[in-house]
Each structure stands twice: as C-alpha cells, then as structure tokens.
Scaffold this motif. Sequence first.
Motif, mmCIF file in Angstrom:
data_model
loop_
_atom_site.group_PDB
_atom_site.id
_atom_site.type_symbol
_atom_site.label_atom_id
_atom_site.label_comp_id
_atom_site.label_asym_id
_atom_site.label_seq_id
_atom_site.Cartn_x
_atom_site.Cartn_y
_atom_site.Cartn_z
ATOM 1 N N LEU A 68 1.036 -1.760 0.002
ATOM 2 C CA LEU A 68 -0.326 -0.042 -0.177
ATOM 3 C C LEU A 68 0.622 1.048 -0.176
ATOM 4 N N VAL A 69 2.245 1.490 0.478
ATOM 5 C CA VAL A 69 3.265 1.875 0.571
ATOM 6 C C VAL A 69 3.235 2.553 -0.862
ATOM 7 N N GLY A 70 3.521 1.887 -1.740
ATOM 8 C CA GLY A 70 3.778 2.184 -3.187
ATOM 9 C C GLY A 70 4.010 1.645 -3.704
ATOM 10 N N ASP A 71 4.780 1.445 -5.677
ATOM 11 C CA ASP A 71 4.608 0.535 -6.973
ATOM 12 C C ASP A 71 6.441 0.705 -6.951
ATOM 13 N N PRO A 72 6.943 -0.294 -6.864
ATOM 14 C CA PRO A 72 8.378 -0.123 -6.550
ATOM 15 C C PRO A 72 9.238 0.148 -8.351
ATOM 16 N N ALA A 73 7.832 -0.272 -8.800
ATOM 17 C CA ALA A 73 7.774 0.147 -10.639
ATOM 18 C C ALA A 73 8.257 1.998 -11.292
ATOM 19 N N HIS A 74 7.651 2.135 -10.291
ATOM 20 C CA HIS A 74 7.717 3.809 -10.055
ATOM 21 C C HIS A 74 8.893 4.537 -10.206
ATOM 22 N N LEU A 75 8.896 3.616 -8.599
ATOM 23 C CA LEU A 75 10.462 4.248 -8.101
ATOM 24 C C LEU A 75 12.156 3.517 -8.623
ATOM 25 N N GLN B 95 14.643 -11.896 -2.440
ATOM 26 C CA GLN B 95 15.779 -11.553 -3.348
ATOM 27 C C GLN B 95 15.405 -10.180 -2.914
ATOM 28 N N SER B 96 16.363 -9.537 -2.496
ATOM 29 C CA SER B 96 16.116 -8.162 -2.017
ATOM 30 C C SER B 96 16.717 -6.858 -4.019
ATOM 31 N N PHE B 97 15.492 -6.062 -3.984
ATOM 32 C CA PHE B 97 14.917 -5.329 -4.743
ATOM 33 C C PHE B 97 16.225 -4.261 -4.821
ATOM 34 N N ARG B 98 17.263 -3.741 -3.673
ATOM 35 C CA ARG B 98 18.192 -2.568 -4.139
ATOM 36 C C ARG B 98 19.763 -3.076 -3.860
ATOM 37 N N PHE B 99 19.754 -4.273 -3.168
ATOM 38 C CA PHE B 99 20.810 -5.081 -3.342
ATOM 39 C C PHE B 99 20.647 -6.168 -4.093
ATOM 40 N N SER B 100 20.058 -6.320 -4.442
ATOM 41 C CA SER B 100 20.379 -7.944 -4.878
ATOM 42 C C SER B 100 20.906 -9.333 -5.009
ATOM 43 N N ALA B 101 20.742 -9.285 -3.531
ATOM 44 C CA ALA B 101 20.704 -10.224 -2.633
ATOM 45 C C ALA B 101 20.133 -10.964 -1.525
ATOM 46 N N PRO B 102 20.160 -11.957 -1.254
ATOM 47 C CA PRO B 102 18.502 -12.329 -0.621
ATOM 48 C C PRO B 102 18.384 -11.748 0.628
ATOM 49 N N ALA B 103 17.396 -11.174 0.837
ATOM 50 C CA ALA B 103 16.328 -9.906 1.661
ATOM 51 C C ALA B 103 17.040 -11.219 2.820
ATOM 52 N N LEU B 104 17.306 -12.162 3.272
ATOM 53 C CA LEU B 104 17.837 -13.377 4.939
ATOM 54 C C LEU B 104 18.665 -12.354 4.740
ATOM 55 N N GLU B 105 19.408 -12.666 4.192
ATOM 56 C CA GLU B 105 21.408 -12.093 4.194
ATOM 57 C C GLU B 105 21.930 -10.393 4.588
ATOM 58 N N VAL B 106 20.384 -9.957 3.762
ATOM 59 C CA VAL B 106 21.151 -8.472 4.291
ATOM 60 C C VAL B 106 20.720 -8.243 5.260
ATOM 61 N N VAL B 107 19.678 -8.865 6.259
ATOM 62 C CA VAL B 107 18.709 -8.448 7.676
ATOM 63 C C VAL B 107 20.122 -9.220 8.628
ATOM 64 N N VAL B 108 20.246 -9.980 7.814
ATOM 65 C CA VAL B 108 21.026 -10.836 9.366
ATOM 66 C C VAL B 108 22.383 -10.034 8.841
ATOM 67 N N HIS B 109 22.957 -9.723 8.177
ATOM 68 C CA HIS B 109 24.096 -8.896 8.141
ATOM 69 C C HIS B 109 24.084 -7.296 8.995
ATOM 70 N N ARG B 110 23.033 -7.028 8.418
ATOM 71 C CA ARG B 110 22.836 -5.453 9.576
ATOM 72 C C ARG B 110 22.476 -5.958 10.684
ATOM 73 N N LEU B 111 21.724 -7.552 11.087
ATOM 74 C CA LEU B 111 21.324 -7.595 12.618
ATOM 75 C C LEU B 111 22.241 -7.090 13.560
ATOM 76 N N GLY B 112 23.495 -8.125 13.385
ATOM 77 C CA GLY B 112 25.074 -8.211 14.050
ATOM 78 C C GLY B 112 25.029 -7.293 15.004
ATOM 79 N N PRO B 113 25.252 -5.718 13.961
ATOM 80 C CA PRO B 113 25.495 -4.439 14.650
ATOM 81 C C PRO B 113 24.513 -3.845 16.262
ATOM 82 N N SER B 114 23.877 -4.580 15.267
ATOM 83 C CA SER B 114 22.196 -3.638 16.292
ATOM 84 C C SER B 114 22.215 -4.633 17.772
#
Length: 306
Positions: free
Chosen positions: A29-36, A78-97
């Motif tokens: 409901l936030v928006g369409d990534p195709a337009h962004l 798959q992350s649209f922005r990083f072109s990597a598995p979304a879980l991998e992106v999240v876990v990578h940033r979860l460690g510092p938090s």
Amino acid sequence: MVSYVLRRLGAGLVTLLLMTLLIFTLVRLVGDPAHLMLPPEATDADRELFRQQLGLSGPLPLQYLDYLVALARGDLGQSFRFSAPALEVVVHRLGPSLLLTGAAMAFAVVTGVSLGILGAVQPGGLADSLARLFSAIGQAAPPFFFSLLFIRLFAVEWRLVPTSGYGTLPHLILPTLALGWYSAAGLLRLTRANLTEVLSSEYVKMARAKGLPERVVLVKHALRNVALPLVTFAASQFGILLGGAVSVEAVFAWPGFGSLIVEAISQLDYPVVQAAVVVSVALFMAINLAVDLLYAVLDPRIRYGH
C-alpha cells in the motif's frame, strides 16, 4: 514443560503467519517499486514487465501464497536494492544492532540494579540522592537527545571518543550510554521500590533476627524475591531498545537493523521489509519464551503444564 514449549511454538507460528500477512499487505500500500526504480521515461509496458520480473504482477492472494511457499523453504525473497537474498541482508545488519542493544542492556542492568540496591539499602543517603538524580536525568529526554549531547561533549569538545562509526570499542561507548540510560533509570526505580518493600518485610526481619550477615540477607532473601519483576522488565526493555536503536544508529552512523528498515521502506524494497519483520517477530518470541523458562529457574514454585 515440553508440552508447554510446543504450545508456545504453535502459538508463535500463528502469530508469525498473521504478521507476514499484515506486513505483506501494508508494504504494497506504500507504493509501487516500478515507479521508483525505473526512469521517468519508462513506458507502462516497461513497468509491467518489471513487475513480472519481480513477481509483483499477479493478484495479491496468489503473490502471498507464493511468498508462504518460499518462506516454508527458508527463502525470504531477493532484495530489489541489493540484488542479494533479503535474509542475508537483514542478518548482516542485525549483528551490529544486537551488539549495540546487548551492550546497552548490559549497561542498563548493571548500572540500574546496582544503583537501585544502593538506594534501597541507604535510603535518604548520598548514594540514594545520586541514584535518584541519575534516574531523573535518564527519563527526562529521549535517546537521540543524549546522543547529540554526548557527541558534543565527549567527541567534539573533549575529543575522548569518535563522533560516529562502527568497528571498535571506542565507537561503541557513546551509543551504548545514549541508548541504555533510559532503561537503566527504569531498572533503578523498579529495583529500589521492590527492594525497599522486601527489606521491610517480616521474613527479612526474621532472617536478621537469626543473626545472618547483612550480605546474606540481601542476596539470598531480598534480591531473590525481586528477581522476577526485574527479569520481566529487562526482557521487555530489550525489545524496546532494539526498536528504539533507530534514532541512535542514525546519529552515530551505526550500520544497524533499524536504519536498514527505514532505508528499505523508503526504497520500497518489499523483500527486505518482510524479512526484517519475520526476523524481528521470531527474535522477540524466542526472548519471551526464554524469559518464561527462566521464571521456573528463579522461582521453583512456578510449574508449567506437562
């Protein structure tokens, strides 16, 4: 105990499914990534082809069903922005938090409980007055205010620690203090109030009348009886700290989990937002279950269903 754990896991699975449905619907409901993500000159046909490539062109119920099938396989997209598995992106940033939140929680527990004990043991004394002042200041302003204040004093004026960044112990000091002070103040007030009440109870007076050393009375009889509310409060604060770390991470340029969620929402990176919610819910459920099991260790009178 085993049946209790299985029931909790079953209830947790239902909660997780409901959360996935909620976040799956809300992010769309936030928006369409195709337009962004596509240039302004892209045609409607280009945008439709782009949605098909991302799996966003079908009806929402079918998209959600495909998402659940993939989730059952451990694939969060798959992350649209990083072109990597979304879980991998999240876990990578979860460690510092988790590092920042854990350090803030340790600071809050050690400082808050210690000052609370001093205030309860010596009510009205110098230690109690300093503890009250610490608590009042800690609950007077949000963490981002202390973040800016600490940077100004300790990093800019006195040059004791870095202003921002990640990777070394000096980088961890200011974010830990800024994030953990509020929780430390809450633990201090809770420890002092409960311990003051327990120290005036009849069974503590009886223990003292038996000639037990004050240290034994305090540790074995008094602190043990205030452990449950402290554990409950600390567990709730861990979740609050993890969620409230967003502002602190932004001020100190800390590459954490909260800032990733903000970036993913602004970039309409659906898979990362959904993966972040799944990981967060699973983490909070695991913490709550661990705390419930810890209750039985702290108080043998607590028994869960067989």
